[in-house]
Write a protein that holds these residues in place. Structure first.
Motif, mmCIF file in Angstrom:
data_model
loop_
_atom_site.group_PDB
_atom_site.id
_atom_site.type_symbol
_atom_site.label_atom_id
_atom_site.label_comp_id
_atom_site.label_asym_id
_atom_site.label_seq_id
_atom_site.Cartn_x
_atom_site.Cartn_y
_atom_site.Cartn_z
ATOM 1 N N MET A 1 0.845 -1.190 0.000
ATOM 2 C CA MET A 1 0.000 0.000 0.000
ATOM 3 C C MET A 1 0.877 1.235 0.000
ATOM 4 O O MET A 1 1.692 1.421 0.891
ATOM 5 C CB MET A 1 -0.900 -0.004 1.232
ATOM 6 C CG MET A 1 -1.827 -1.197 1.265
ATOM 7 S SD MET A 1 -2.734 -1.298 2.816
ATOM 8 C CE MET A 1 -3.457 -2.909 2.645
ATOM 9 N N ALA A 2 0.709 2.086 -1.021
ATOM 10 C CA ALA A 2 1.631 3.197 -1.177
ATOM 11 C C ALA A 2 0.949 4.545 -1.136
ATOM 12 O O ALA A 2 1.472 5.519 -1.628
ATOM 13 C CB ALA A 2 2.384 3.050 -2.504
ATOM 14 N N ALA A 3 -0.206 4.622 -0.529
ATOM 15 C CA ALA A 3 -0.951 5.876 -0.563
ATOM 16 C C ALA A 3 -0.550 6.847 0.533
ATOM 17 O O ALA A 3 -0.786 8.026 0.436
ATOM 18 C CB ALA A 3 -2.450 5.588 -0.454
ATOM 19 N N CYS A 4 0.092 6.360 1.624
ATOM 20 C CA CYS A 4 0.446 7.252 2.722
ATOM 21 C C CYS A 4 1.627 6.644 3.460
ATOM 22 O O CYS A 4 1.452 5.811 4.337
ATOM 23 C CB CYS A 4 -0.738 7.441 3.661
ATOM 24 S SG CYS A 4 -0.458 8.665 4.953
ATOM 25 N N GLN A 5 2.850 7.035 3.041
ATOM 26 C CA GLN A 5 4.019 6.351 3.552
ATOM 27 C C GLN A 5 5.097 7.341 3.963
ATOM 28 O O GLN A 5 5.101 8.498 3.582
ATOM 29 C CB GLN A 5 4.575 5.395 2.481
ATOM 30 C CG GLN A 5 3.535 4.354 2.061
ATOM 31 C CD GLN A 5 3.977 3.527 0.890
ATOM 32 O OE1 GLN A 5 4.702 3.996 0.032
ATOM 33 N NE2 GLN A 5 3.549 2.295 0.846
ATOM 34 N N ASP B 1 0.880 -4.876 -9.777
ATOM 35 C CA ASP B 1 1.507 -6.091 -9.246
ATOM 36 C C ASP B 1 1.178 -6.345 -7.771
ATOM 37 O O ASP B 1 1.953 -6.980 -7.057
ATOM 38 C CB ASP B 1 3.031 -6.034 -9.426
ATOM 39 C CG ASP B 1 3.427 -5.931 -10.891
ATOM 40 O OD1 ASP B 1 2.719 -6.513 -11.736
ATOM 41 O OD2 ASP B 1 4.431 -5.264 -11.192
ATOM 42 N N GLN B 2 0.062 -5.819 -7.303
ATOM 43 C CA GLN B 2 -0.399 -6.067 -5.944
ATOM 44 C C GLN B 2 -1.899 -6.325 -5.961
ATOM 45 O O GLN B 2 -2.590 -5.878 -6.876
ATOM 46 C CB GLN B 2 -0.091 -4.880 -5.028
ATOM 47 C CG GLN B 2 1.379 -4.566 -4.839
ATOM 48 C CD GLN B 2 1.572 -3.381 -3.905
ATOM 49 O OE1 GLN B 2 0.872 -3.256 -2.887
ATOM 50 N NE2 GLN B 2 2.509 -2.508 -4.237
ATOM 51 N N PRO C 1 4.800 -0.872 -21.138
ATOM 52 C CA PRO C 1 4.312 -0.012 -22.225
ATOM 53 C C PRO C 1 2.794 -0.038 -22.394
ATOM 54 O O PRO C 1 2.287 0.406 -23.413
ATOM 55 C CB PRO C 1 4.981 -0.622 -23.447
ATOM 56 C CG PRO C 1 5.010 -2.097 -23.131
ATOM 57 C CD PRO C 1 5.239 -2.178 -21.632
ATOM 58 N N ASN C 2 2.080 -0.535 -21.406
ATOM 59 C CA ASN C 2 0.625 -0.588 -21.503
ATOM 60 C C ASN C 2 0.022 0.808 -21.408
ATOM 61 O O ASN C 2 0.659 1.761 -20.943
ATOM 62 C CB ASN C 2 0.055 -1.475 -20.393
ATOM 63 C CG ASN C 2 0.545 -2.914 -20.499
ATOM 64 O OD1 ASN C 2 0.632 -3.460 -21.587
ATOM 65 N ND2 ASN C 2 0.883 -3.515 -19.371
ATOM 66 N N ALA C 3 -1.217 0.939 -21.845
ATOM 67 C CA ALA C 3 -1.903 2.229 -21.821
ATOM 68 C C ALA C 3 -2.256 2.624 -20.387
ATOM 69 O O ALA C 3 -2.145 1.833 -19.455
ATOM 70 C CB ALA C 3 -3.165 2.164 -22.676
ATOM 71 N N TRP C 4 -2.693 3.855 -20.233
ATOM 72 C CA TRP C 4 -3.153 4.318 -18.920
ATOM 73 C C TRP C 4 -4.234 3.381 -18.395
ATOM 74 O O TRP C 4 -5.021 2.829 -19.148
ATOM 75 C CB TRP C 4 -3.720 5.729 -19.039
ATOM 76 C CG TRP C 4 -2.702 6.802 -19.239
ATOM 77 C CD1 TRP C 4 -1.425 6.654 -19.690
ATOM 78 C CD2 TRP C 4 -2.873 8.197 -18.997
ATOM 79 N NE1 TRP C 4 -0.793 7.862 -19.747
ATOM 80 C CE2 TRP C 4 -1.651 8.832 -19.330
ATOM 81 C CE3 TRP C 4 -3.935 8.964 -18.546
ATOM 82 C CZ2 TRP C 4 -1.474 10.201 -19.228
ATOM 83 C CZ3 TRP C 4 -3.767 10.330 -18.430
ATOM 84 C CH2 TRP C 4 -2.543 10.939 -18.763
ATOM 85 N N ARG C 5 -4.267 3.242 -17.096
ATOM 86 C CA ARG C 5 -5.226 2.340 -16.467
ATOM 87 C C ARG C 5 -5.848 3.025 -15.259
ATOM 88 O O ARG C 5 -5.297 3.993 -14.718
ATOM 89 C CB ARG C 5 -4.545 1.047 -16.026
ATOM 90 C CG ARG C 5 -3.533 1.282 -14.928
ATOM 91 C CD ARG C 5 -2.791 0.029 -14.496
ATOM 92 N NE ARG C 5 -2.032 0.298 -13.274
ATOM 93 C CZ ARG C 5 -2.522 0.153 -12.053
ATOM 94 N NH1 ARG C 5 -3.755 -0.304 -11.887
ATOM 95 N NH2 ARG C 5 -1.799 0.439 -10.990
ATOM 96 N N MET C 6 -6.983 2.509 -14.807
ATOM 97 C CA MET C 6 -7.617 3.042 -13.609
ATOM 98 C C MET C 6 -6.860 2.553 -12.388
ATOM 99 O O MET C 6 -6.752 1.347 -12.145
ATOM 100 C CB MET C 6 -9.082 2.637 -13.510
ATOM 101 C CG MET C 6 -9.805 3.340 -12.362
ATOM 102 S SD MET C 6 -11.537 2.856 -12.132
ATOM 103 C CE MET C 6 -11.306 1.262 -11.330
ATOM 104 N N TYR C 7 -6.333 3.487 -11.613
ATOM 105 C CA TYR C 7 -5.612 3.166 -10.389
ATOM 106 C C TYR C 7 -6.522 3.241 -9.159
ATOM 107 O O TYR C 7 -6.382 2.471 -8.221
ATOM 108 C CB TYR C 7 -4.442 4.137 -10.225
ATOM 109 C CG TYR C 7 -3.779 4.085 -8.869
ATOM 110 C CD1 TYR C 7 -2.943 3.026 -8.525
ATOM 111 C CD2 TYR C 7 -3.992 5.088 -7.923
ATOM 112 C CE1 TYR C 7 -2.335 2.969 -7.281
ATOM 113 C CE2 TYR C 7 -3.393 5.034 -6.674
ATOM 114 C CZ TYR C 7 -2.561 3.976 -6.355
ATOM 115 O OH TYR C 7 -1.968 3.920 -5.125
#
Length: 228
Positions: free
Chosen positions: A1-5, A91-92, A54-60
């Protein structure tokens, strides 16, 4: 989880993104004139990232907010709210958060425009397991009419600082994120308006991992339900 580190030493990873949202706002004045000072809002925001080349933008991330509050006077608002977020890291495993919060908003006139400060204290509750993280957020935004561009247009700029006072699965205590934003708001009608601009999001990484700096296009379509 990388939203608040907590801050790390792994350099800075930059990426592009886009935040698009739909906002509905109003008051309970349509129910009773005595309830005009009770305000409400609903907002849904979808966040895209270019973080898996190289994939397109995705919903995060997808966030849904519901808030209610009381307009104490023209300059001071107190409210409570709830946000639900669906996150999809690269990858999570995907996960969800429940985020109840309290907020206070102060509005002032400043340099011919409007200065708005918002203080928010929120809980981040992991839906899978119940882990709780506390986050303090302080946002300041200044806006000014730009009638030479168009009647009903405003320039805005702002900054938001986020601090996590407790250690949790979301990250160690301390500074976790800062956002800067700038753009143009335009009122299409009495009810309908749009915001379009830039939002830079800096998120501190864990020790040994890169900090993340996302450069986002920001777009919001908002509709206000008027009492009259």
């Amino acid at each position: 989880m990388a939203a608040c580190q907590a801050a790390g030493a792994g350099g800075i990873e930059g990426m592009a993104g886009a935040w698009t949202s739909l906002s509905l706002l109003g008051s309970l004045g349509s129910v009773s004139p005595d309830w005009r000072k009770f305000k409400w809002y609903v907002r849904d925001q979808v966040r895209l990232r270019d973080d898996n080349p190289p994939n397109a933008w995705r919903m995060y991330e997808d966030l849904l907010w519901v808030g209610v509050g009381y307009q104490v006077d023209p300059r001071f608002y107190l409210g409570i709210g709830y946000a639900h977020t669906w996150l999809h890291p690269v990858d999570q495993p995907a996960y969800q958060e429940n985020r109840p919060y309290l907020e206070a908003v102060l509005t002032h006139e400043a340099v011919g425009g409007k200065l708005v400060s918002r203080t928010r204290l929120e809980e981040r509750v992991l839906q899978q397991g119940g882990e709780v993280g506390i986050r303090f957020r302080e946002a300041v935004t200044w806006s000014h009419p730009v009638r030479f561009v168009a009647e009903g247009a405003e320039f805005y700029m702002g900054d938001e600082l986020m601090v996590c006072p407790n250690y949790s699965l979301f990250g160690p205590a301390g500074f976790c994120q800062n956002r800067i934003l700038s753009g143009i708001s335009y009122r299409l009608s009495r009810n309908l308006g749009v915001d379009f601009g830039y939002l830079g999001q800096y998120m501190a990484g864990t020790p040994g991992t890169a900090d993340v700096w996302t450069h986002n296009i920001q777009f919001d379509l908002h509709y206000v339900f008027l009492d009259d």
